[in-house]
Design a protein around this motif. Structure first.
Motif, short mmCIF file in Angstrom:
data_model
loop_
_atom_site.label_atom_id
_atom_site.label_comp_id
_atom_site.label_asym_id
_atom_site.label_seq_id
_atom_site.Cartn_x
_atom_site.Cartn_y
_atom_site.Cartn_z
N HIS A 324 45.26 62.54 20.89
CA HIS A 324 44.10 62.34 20.01
C HIS A 324 43.46 61.01 20.35
N TRP A 325 42.17 60.91 20.04
CA TRP A 325 41.44 59.69 20.41
C TRP A 325 41.76 58.50 19.52
N GLY A 326 42.35 58.74 18.36
CA GLY A 326 42.67 57.66 17.43
C GLY A 326 44.16 57.57 17.17
N ALA A 327 44.56 56.52 16.47
CA ALA A 327 45.97 56.33 16.13
C ALA A 327 46.36 57.24 14.97
N PRO A 328 47.56 57.80 14.98
CA PRO A 328 48.00 58.68 13.88
C PRO A 328 48.44 57.87 12.67
N LEU A 329 48.59 58.57 11.56
CA LEU A 329 49.14 57.94 10.36
C LEU A 329 50.66 57.91 10.50
N ARG A 330 51.24 56.74 10.38
CA ARG A 330 52.68 56.57 10.50
C ARG A 330 53.28 56.23 9.14
N LEU A 331 54.59 56.45 9.01
CA LEU A 331 55.27 56.14 7.75
C LEU A 331 55.06 54.68 7.36
N ALA A 332 55.04 53.82 8.35
CA ALA A 332 54.86 52.39 8.08
C ALA A 332 53.48 52.08 7.52
N ASP A 333 52.53 53.02 7.67
CA ASP A 333 51.16 52.80 7.18
C ASP A 333 51.01 53.17 5.71
N LEU A 334 51.96 53.91 5.16
CA LEU A 334 51.80 54.43 3.81
C LEU A 334 51.66 53.32 2.75
N PRO A 335 52.44 52.22 2.83
CA PRO A 335 52.23 51.15 1.84
C PRO A 335 50.80 50.61 1.87
N ARG A 336 50.20 50.54 3.05
CA ARG A 336 48.83 50.04 3.13
C ARG A 336 47.86 51.02 2.46
N VAL A 337 48.09 52.33 2.65
CA VAL A 337 47.24 53.33 2.00
C VAL A 337 47.35 53.21 0.49
N VAL A 338 48.57 53.01 -0.01
CA VAL A 338 48.78 52.83 -1.45
C VAL A 338 48.05 51.59 -1.94
N ALA A 339 48.12 50.53 -1.16
CA ALA A 339 47.44 49.28 -1.55
C ALA A 339 45.92 49.48 -1.58
N LEU A 340 45.39 50.25 -0.64
CA LEU A 340 43.95 50.53 -0.63
C LEU A 340 43.54 51.37 -1.83
N ALA A 341 44.39 52.32 -2.21
CA ALA A 341 44.10 53.13 -3.40
C ALA A 341 44.09 52.26 -4.65
N SER A 342 45.03 51.34 -4.74
CA SER A 342 45.08 50.42 -5.89
C SER A 342 43.86 49.53 -5.93
N ALA A 343 43.46 49.03 -4.74
CA ALA A 343 42.27 48.18 -4.68
C ALA A 343 41.02 48.96 -5.04
N GLY A 344 40.97 50.22 -4.63
CA GLY A 344 39.81 51.06 -4.95
C GLY A 344 39.71 51.35 -6.43
N ALA A 345 40.85 51.40 -7.11
CA ALA A 345 40.84 51.70 -8.54
C ALA A 345 40.24 50.58 -9.36
N VAL A 346 40.29 49.34 -8.85
CA VAL A 346 39.80 48.21 -9.63
C VAL A 346 38.47 47.67 -9.09
N ARG A 347 38.06 48.12 -7.90
CA ARG A 347 36.80 47.62 -7.33
C ARG A 347 35.61 48.19 -8.09
N ARG A 348 34.67 47.33 -8.39
CA ARG A 348 33.49 47.76 -9.14
C ARG A 348 32.56 48.55 -8.24
N PRO A 349 31.85 49.55 -8.80
CA PRO A 349 30.88 50.32 -8.01
C PRO A 349 29.83 49.43 -7.39
N SER A 350 29.34 49.82 -6.20
CA SER A 350 28.33 49.05 -5.50
C SER A 350 26.97 49.22 -6.17
N ALA A 351 26.18 48.16 -6.13
CA ALA A 351 24.83 48.24 -6.69
C ALA A 351 23.80 48.52 -5.61
N VAL A 352 24.29 48.76 -4.36
CA VAL A 352 23.37 49.01 -3.27
C VAL A 352 22.69 50.35 -3.47
#
Length: 362
Positions: A324-352
């Motif tokens: 594949h042209w990109g890197a796969p999702l690895r088990l070691a990446d899962l904590p980062r995905v969880v952190a992004l989901a948590s950050a997305g839950a508290v980030r305010r909607p964009s006014a753009v």
């Protein structure tokens, strides 16, 4: 085989996203299982067919979206250049030629009017996604086409018959109607999340006047709206089970609800960081294949289907890591995905503000 030829072949498989054949193959095998025609031979033949058709669709898209991809996916464009644009154009013709030949042979051995209609319409939509009407450039229609990656192959599997024995399927539109609840659950699942694939492509898409509907929705709305969007297919699932139209065991799919919500929220958490956006995109595709696999096994439990889907997952994992042209999702990446989901839950909607007139891109 010389090293240069091997390098070009690998670059072709990578830039043609050969792993995506699994997304078509899984529902096709389930359709055959539902019709009672799934066997080792038909599973192997259909694997070759969907690998070829999937690559034909992807190569056509690479050629059609050359301008946008040069901005969005320079690493994939570099692989196309290793193959060579002229050679890639010839490969496109060869792949579609193989699809036509395979379709003709299939229909000759197991003739079926419904199968003919489904094969022709499926190939037509695959071409129209990137060529002619370019359905991928229409914000509403693109979701219809993407959800068809499940419905189309499944219907084909039901109607396929067994070309090795010359046994044509007796399935008609009435039999396909039995699967409408399943179609709705998977269609709503794909439609609610498939737009996540666009988060890595904003720069090139905006250069041609497009902004993804999902990306715009994610930026303009908060946690509650994204959670509600991710919950839509699960609400439909519960409703169909309550009405007796899906088996009660299908409620086990509710374990995917927090995963769907997390992937959706991670879009906002990734914001404008390319590495994180690629990570979320990969999480989407793994989640997509996992939910589809689980749904089909719960609806059509059998050892044969389990073996076919295990083969699809083996191909997905191998191709994701090596072809594949990109890197796969690895088990070691899962904590980062969880952190992004948590950050997305508290980030305010964009006014753009979002442009009023927008066309879609692949």
């Amino acid at each position: 085989m010389s090293g240069g030829v091997v390098r070009k072949l690998r670059a072709l498989l990578q830039c043609a996203s050969c792993r995506f054949g699994a997304l078509y193959y899984v529902p096709f095998c389930a359709g055959m299982a539902a019709a009672g025609t799934l066997s080792l031979a038909t599973a192997l033949l259909s694997a070759a067919f969907w690998l070829t058709l999937g690559m034909a669709i992807e190569v056509t898209n690479r050629l059609a979206d050359r301008v946008e991809d040069a901005v969005n996916r320079p690493e994939r464009t570099a692989l196309c250049e290793v193959v060579g644009w002229e050679l890639l154009a010839r490969v496109q013709l060869v792949l579609w030629g193989l699809v036509v030949v395979a379709t003709a042979v299939w229909l000759a051995l197991a003739p079926n009017a419904l199968l003919l209609l489904l094969l022709v319409s499926g190939a037509g939509f695959g071409l129209a996604y990137s060529r002619g009407p370019r359905l991928a450039r229409h914000r509403a229609l693109v979701f219809v086409v993407l959800s068809g990656t499940f419905v189309g192959p499944f219907c084909l599997g039901v109607a396929a018959g067994d070309p090795l024995t010359g046994t044509a399927s007796t399935a008609g539109f009435a039999q396909l109607g039995e699967f409408v609840p399943l179609f709705w659950v998977l269609t709503l699942f794909i439609s609610s999340l498939a737009g996540i694939k666009d988060i890595t492509d904003r720069a090139g898409d905006e250069a041609i006047g497009y902004r993804s509907a999902f990306v715009a929705f994610a930026e303009r709305h908060g946690t509650a709206a994204l959670t509600a969007l991710a919950a839509v297919p699960f609400v439909a699932l519960v409703g169909f089970v309550a009405a007796g139209q899906l088996p009660a065991r299908a409620l086990a799919l509710l374990v995917f609800l927090p995963l769907s919500t997390g992937v959706a929220l991670a879009v906002r958490g990734a914001h404008d960081r390319p590495a994180d956006q690629l990570l979320v995109r990969e999480a989407l595709y793994d989640h997509w294949l996992a939910f589809t696999t689980a749904t089909l096994l719960l609806c059509f439990p059998s050892a044969g289907l389990l073996a076919a889907l295990a083969g699809a997952w083996l191909w997905w994992i191998v191709a994701s890591h090596s072809l594949h042209w990109g890197a796969p999702l690895r088990l070691a990446d899962l904590p980062r995905v969880v952190a992004l989901a948590s950050a997305g839950a508290v980030r305010r909607p964009s006014a753009v503000p979002v442009p009023a007139t927008m066309e879609a891109s692949a």
